[in-house]
Design an enzyme around this catalytic site. Structure first.
Site, PDB file in Angstrom:
ATOM      1  N   TRP A   1     -18.431  -5.629 -39.859  1.00  0.00           N
ATOM      2  CA  TRP A   1     -19.307  -6.543 -40.588  1.00  0.00           C
ATOM      3  C   TRP A   1     -19.481  -7.905 -39.925  1.00  0.00           C
ATOM      4  CZ3 TRP A   1     -16.313 -10.757 -41.484  1.00  0.00           C
ATOM      5  CH2 TRP A   1     -14.939 -10.564 -41.643  1.00  0.00           C
ATOM      6  N   ASN A   2     -18.669  -8.234 -38.926  1.00  0.00           N
ATOM      7  CA  ASN A   2     -18.707  -9.638 -38.471  1.00  0.00           C
ATOM      8  C   ASN A   2     -19.877  -9.945 -37.545  1.00  0.00           C
ATOM      9  OD1 ASN A   2     -17.246  -8.043 -36.503  1.00  0.00           O
ATOM     10  ND2 ASN A   2     -16.758  -9.963 -35.494  1.00  0.00           N
TER      11      ASN A   2
ATOM     12  N   SER B   1     -11.348  -2.678 -37.094  1.00  0.00           N
ATOM     13  CA  SER B   1      -9.957  -3.108 -37.177  1.00  0.00           C
ATOM     14  C   SER B   1      -9.017  -2.109 -36.502  1.00  0.00           C
ATOM     15  CB  SER B   1      -9.556  -3.267 -38.647  1.00  0.00           C
ATOM     16  OG  SER B   1      -9.602  -2.002 -39.270  1.00  0.00           O
TER      17      SER B   1
ATOM     18  N   GLU C   1     -12.968  -0.612 -29.877  1.00  0.00           N
ATOM     19  CA  GLU C   1     -12.965  -2.068 -29.663  1.00  0.00           C
ATOM     20  C   GLU C   1     -12.400  -2.678 -30.940  1.00  0.00           C
ATOM     21  OE1 GLU C   1     -13.686  -3.423 -26.801  1.00  0.00           O
ATOM     22  OE2 GLU C   1     -14.131  -1.426 -26.047  1.00  0.00           O
ATOM     23  N   LEU C   2     -11.176  -3.198 -30.845  1.00  0.00           N
ATOM     24  CA  LEU C   2     -10.445  -3.547 -32.078  1.00  0.00           C
ATOM     25  C   LEU C   2     -10.160  -5.046 -32.172  1.00  0.00           C
ATOM     26  CD1 LEU C   2      -8.059  -0.449 -31.995  1.00  0.00           C
ATOM     27  CD2 LEU C   2     -10.341  -0.643 -32.994  1.00  0.00           C
TER      28      LEU C   2
ATOM     29  N   CYS D   1     -14.226 -11.499 -32.937  1.00  0.00           N
ATOM     30  CA  CYS D   1     -13.077 -10.782 -32.361  1.00  0.00           C
ATOM     31  C   CYS D   1     -12.433 -11.571 -31.223  1.00  0.00           C
ATOM     32  CB  CYS D   1     -13.488  -9.386 -31.899  1.00  0.00           C
ATOM     33  SG  CYS D   1     -14.847  -9.388 -30.727  1.00  0.00           S
TER      34      CYS D   1
ATOM     35  N   GLU E   1      -4.064 -11.011 -37.227  1.00  0.00           N
ATOM     36  CA  GLU E   1      -5.427 -11.532 -37.024  1.00  0.00           C
ATOM     37  C   GLU E   1      -5.896 -12.218 -38.310  1.00  0.00           C
ATOM     38  OE1 GLU E   1      -8.688  -8.648 -36.807  1.00  0.00           O
ATOM     39  OE2 GLU E   1      -9.449  -9.721 -35.063  1.00  0.00           O
TER      40      GLU E   1
HETATM   41  P1  NAD Z   1     -12.977  -1.923 -40.406  1.00  0.00           P
HETATM   42  O1  NAD Z   1     -12.093  -1.217 -39.479  1.00  0.00           O
HETATM   43  O2  NAD Z   1     -12.558  -2.111 -41.802  1.00  0.00           O
HETATM   44  O3  NAD Z   1     -14.399  -1.185 -40.479  1.00  0.00           O
HETATM   45  C1  NAD Z   1     -15.175  -0.944 -39.331  1.00  0.00           C
HETATM   46  C2  NAD Z   1     -16.145   0.182 -39.625  1.00  0.00           C
HETATM   47  O4  NAD Z   1     -15.415   1.393 -39.808  1.00  0.00           O
HETATM   48  C3  NAD Z   1     -16.968   0.002 -40.883  1.00  0.00           C
HETATM   49  O5  NAD Z   1     -18.279   0.475 -40.640  1.00  0.00           O
HETATM   50  C4  NAD Z   1     -16.261   0.895 -41.889  1.00  0.00           C
HETATM   51  O6  NAD Z   1     -17.088   1.356 -42.926  1.00  0.00           O
HETATM   52  C5  NAD Z   1     -15.842   2.039 -40.992  1.00  0.00           C
HETATM   53  N1  NAD Z   1     -14.722   2.840 -41.489  1.00  0.00           N
HETATM   54  C6  NAD Z   1     -13.728   2.484 -42.342  1.00  0.00           C
HETATM   55  N2  NAD Z   1     -12.863   3.498 -42.492  1.00  0.00           N
HETATM   56  C7  NAD Z   1     -13.306   4.522 -41.725  1.00  0.00           C
HETATM   57  C8  NAD Z   1     -12.843   5.825 -41.461  1.00  0.00           C
HETATM   58  N3  NAD Z   1     -11.715   6.305 -42.015  1.00  0.00           N
HETATM   59  N4  NAD Z   1     -13.541   6.603 -40.610  1.00  0.00           N
HETATM   60  C9  NAD Z   1     -14.660   6.131 -40.017  1.00  0.00           C
HETATM   61  N5  NAD Z   1     -15.164   4.893 -40.229  1.00  0.00           N
HETATM   62  C10 NAD Z   1     -14.487   4.095 -41.082  1.00  0.00           C
HETATM   63  O7  NAD Z   1     -13.300  -3.296 -39.685  1.00  0.00           O
HETATM   64  P2  NAD Z   1     -14.093  -4.528 -40.283  1.00  0.00           P
HETATM   65  O8  NAD Z   1     -13.225  -5.205 -41.280  1.00  0.00           O
HETATM   66  O9  NAD Z   1     -15.454  -4.093 -40.681  1.00  0.00           O
HETATM   67  O10 NAD Z   1     -14.269  -5.444 -38.979  1.00  0.00           O
HETATM   68  C11 NAD Z   1     -13.422  -6.463 -38.614  1.00  0.00           C
HETATM   69  C12 NAD Z   1     -12.525  -6.024 -37.484  1.00  0.00           C
HETATM   70  O11 NAD Z   1     -13.312  -5.628 -36.356  1.00  0.00           O
HETATM   71  C13 NAD Z   1     -11.636  -7.149 -36.975  1.00  0.00           C
HETATM   72  O12 NAD Z   1     -10.358  -6.658 -36.750  1.00  0.00           O
HETATM   73  C14 NAD Z   1     -12.283  -7.540 -35.651  1.00  0.00           C
HETATM   74  O13 NAD Z   1     -11.421  -8.144 -34.723  1.00  0.00           O
HETATM   75  C15 NAD Z   1     -12.784  -6.231 -35.166  1.00  0.00           C
HETATM   76  N6  NAD Z   1     -13.822  -6.406 -34.166  1.00  0.00           N
HETATM   77  C16 NAD Z   1     -13.548  -6.074 -32.861  1.00  0.00           C
HETATM   78  C17 NAD Z   1     -14.514  -6.295 -31.881  1.00  0.00           C
HETATM   79  C18 NAD Z   1     -14.279  -5.930 -30.447  1.00  0.00           C
HETATM   80  O14 NAD Z   1     -15.247  -5.826 -29.709  1.00  0.00           O
HETATM   81  N7  NAD Z   1     -13.040  -5.760 -30.006  1.00  0.00           N
HETATM   82  C19 NAD Z   1     -15.747  -6.845 -32.237  1.00  0.00           C
HETATM   83  C20 NAD Z   1     -15.964  -7.180 -33.568  1.00  0.00           C
HETATM   84  C21 NAD Z   1     -15.000  -6.950 -34.532  1.00  0.00           C
END
Ligand code: NAD
Length: 511
Positions: free
Chosen positions: A149-150, A225, A246-247, A280, A377
């Site tokens: 979402w970010n 995440s 990418e986490l 991130c 984080e």
């Molecule tokens: P999240 O992991 O909660 O969700 C990410 C996506 O995964 C969403 O679309 C969600 O609906 C989906 N999802 C959730 N559970 C799932 C499952 N079991 N199977 C498949 N898909 C599933 O992350 P978030 O809270 O939306 O995003 C924030 C995180 O993303 C932070 O940790 C941030 O650092 C990271 N992030 C990393 C990068 C990078 O490039 N390294 C870039 C942006 C954000």
């Protein structure tokens, strides 16, 4: 992300009622797509893929450049969608999302012909006399893209653009709390004349994402995440589906005694507060040499106190809303934990008394390394500033993290900066600069430790969405390596090895 007001069920579908983070007013209800719907959409993508892959690369490039035109023309509509669902500052919506997507399209379109062109070379070693290798970059098929979402528009669009240029079709899924920031990409692609089925975007939550992973796609590009990334990886393994992760991160900024102080302070505040700190590669820990620590802290406090937070500032708003109640809770919990463990809040530190979800830029000092503000984080506009006695102490503290995404080093001595950078356990690093690494298309991007698996972007990023297929072409129908075995060939082989690697002439040719 939008605020989730309630979760209900309607005709077997989970329904989220969303509200705007900037003023908490109701936005809309979204119904999560079911497994059957997801599978039908993947089938449509598979059907569209053959014709799309059969187009010359130059035609796919034209389609993507049309998409860039549509994005530039429709920038206000895209920004409105993003701001409604996230509450981010207008400048962040323009720079982090709209501009970056248009710049990514430009770069990938320029790279496409070079990156995807088949390569021909002689086979390695002595086989080079009789064989050639042609490497073809074949599209994988249907790519599943799962985005957070970010940066909901850019992090949906960037992998999709690369995958499409490489001849794949895509099925993407944004976060359930920023659904239309992702869905809008499908609409924009259709407006750009990209054929139906080439880019489709799902609406849904984790269950919808799981249906995408297990629905027969040929690769998953996941951004999100660490916790979800681990679940995604294990589901991908069940079906041997390739994936990249990418986490999250906990990026450290190291400020050496000889740093340009004002630049470093500015970078610390911007790097912690851009996109409301939901970035991130945002700065999450700041290690400052003791000789400049007090000046650094007082300048950071002054700067954070002067920031304009709230949509009433219009385009001058420095920092927007926190995107969701869940994220607000994490930020508040981390700051409270730091204070419990002896930390002092010098600016901000308490959610603002406004209609929307606002948390001010916050400077915290004397934070214990064991507090969650340092170990987890935070993903919010918080600057934990920590005094260190030496560069080595800063390096050790920076490395004492389970994350390893990005970071920065600040010093007037560039060589020293590079020496420090090389000692850091992180995917990438910036010297006298901030973490815009993901936005630099020609830089390979990927975390180490818990911050990710695999890498994206980079000069040949498009190849990540291809199978590099070597085709070996021999001159002698394989007879040079065949039957029958006999002593003469055996001895000749030994003599040849001796010549190649034990004689001066042989080494000259064969290395
Ligand atoms: P999240 O992991 O909660 O969700 C990410 C996506 O995964 C969403 O679309 C969600 O609906 C989906 N999802 C959730 N559970 C799932 C499952 N079991 N199977 C498949 N898909 C599933 O992350 P978030 O809270 O939306 O995003 C924030 C995180 O993303 C932070 O940790 C941030 O650092 C990271 N992030 C990393 C990068 C990078 O490039 N390294 C870039 C942006 C954000």
């Amino acid at each position: 992300m939008a605020i989730i007001e309630s979760v209900s069920e309607n005709q077997g579908k989970k329904v989220f009622s969303l509200a705007k983070p900037s003023d908490k007013k109701p936005l809309y209800d979204i119904a999560c797509q079911t497994k059957d719907e997801v599978h039908a959409i993947i089938a449509k993508a598979k059907q569209a893929q053959k014709a799309w892959a059969a187009l010359p690369v130059t035609d796919r490039v034209k389609h993507l450049l049309n998409l860039r035109d549509v994005i530039v023309d429709q920038q206000d509509r895209i920004m409105e969608t993003i701001i409604n669902e996230t509450g981010k500052a207008k400048q962040d919506a323009l720079m982090v999302e709209v501009y970056t997507v248009a710049a990514f399209i430009t770069y990938w379109c320029k790279q496409a012909a070079k990156s995807l062109k088949p390569e021909t070379s002689r086979a390695s070693g002595i086989m080079g006399f009789t064989k050639k290798v042609h490497v073809h970059y074949k599209p994988l098929g249907v790519i599943g893209v799962i985005a957070p979402w970010n940066g909901p528009f850019v992090l949906t669009a960037n992998p999709c653009i690369q995958a499409m240029l490489a001849g794949n079709t895509v099925v993407a899924k944004g976060s359930e709390i920023t659904p239309f920031c992702s869905k809008i990409l499908e609409e924009l692609c259709l407006e750009a004349g990209i054929p139906e089925g080439v880019c489709q975007v799902l609406i849904g939550d984790g269950a919808t994402g799981d249906a995408l992973i297990t629905g027969g796609v040929n690769k998953i590009s996941f951004t999100g995440s660490v916790a979800t990334g681990k679940k995604v990886a294990s589901r991908c393994l069940e079906t041997m589906t390739p994936y990249t992760l990418e986490l999250g991160g906990k990026d450290a900024m190291i400020v050496c005694a000889d740093a340009e102080l004002d630049d470093a302070v500015h970078a610390a505040v911007w790097g912690s507060c851009v996109n409301t700190g939901h970035y991130c590669c945002g700065i999450e820990r700041i290690y400052v040499h003791e000789s400049i620590y007090h000046d650094f802290v007082s300048k950071a406090v002054e700067m954070t106190n002067n920031m304009r937070v709230g949509s009433e500032y219009g385009v001058d708003e420095d920092m927007g809303a926190v995107f969701s109640e869940q994220q607000m809770a994490i930020i508040e919990r981390h700051v409270a934990d730091a204070v419990d463990k002896g930390g002092k809040v010098l600016s901000g530190g308490k959610r603002l008394d406004k209609q929307g979800l606002y948390y001010p830029p916050t400077v915290v000092v004397d934070t214990d390394e064991s507090s969650s503000l340092i170990s987890e984080e935070t993903f919010g506009p918080v600057l934990p500033i920590i005094k260190v006695a030496s560069d080595q102490e800063a390096i050790a503290k920076a490395n004492a993290s389970k994350y390893g995404l990005h970071g920065s080093v600040w010093t007037k001595n560039k060589q020293k900066g590079i020496d420090i950078a090389k000692q850091l356990e992180t995917g990438s690093i910036a010297i006298n600069d901030i973490g815009m690494m993901y936005g630099i298309a020609n830089a390979p991007f990927g975390g180490v430790k818990e911050s990710g698996l695999g890498s994206v972007n980079g000069k040949h990023g498009l190849r990540g969405y291809c199978h590099a297929m070597p085709i070996l072409v021999g001159r002698y129908s394989g007879k040079d390596s065949g039957y029958p075995h006999n002593e003469k060939d055996f001895e000749n082989m030994k003599k040849m090895m001796h010549f190649m690697w034990k004689t001066t002439l042989g080494r000259l040719f064969f290395g």
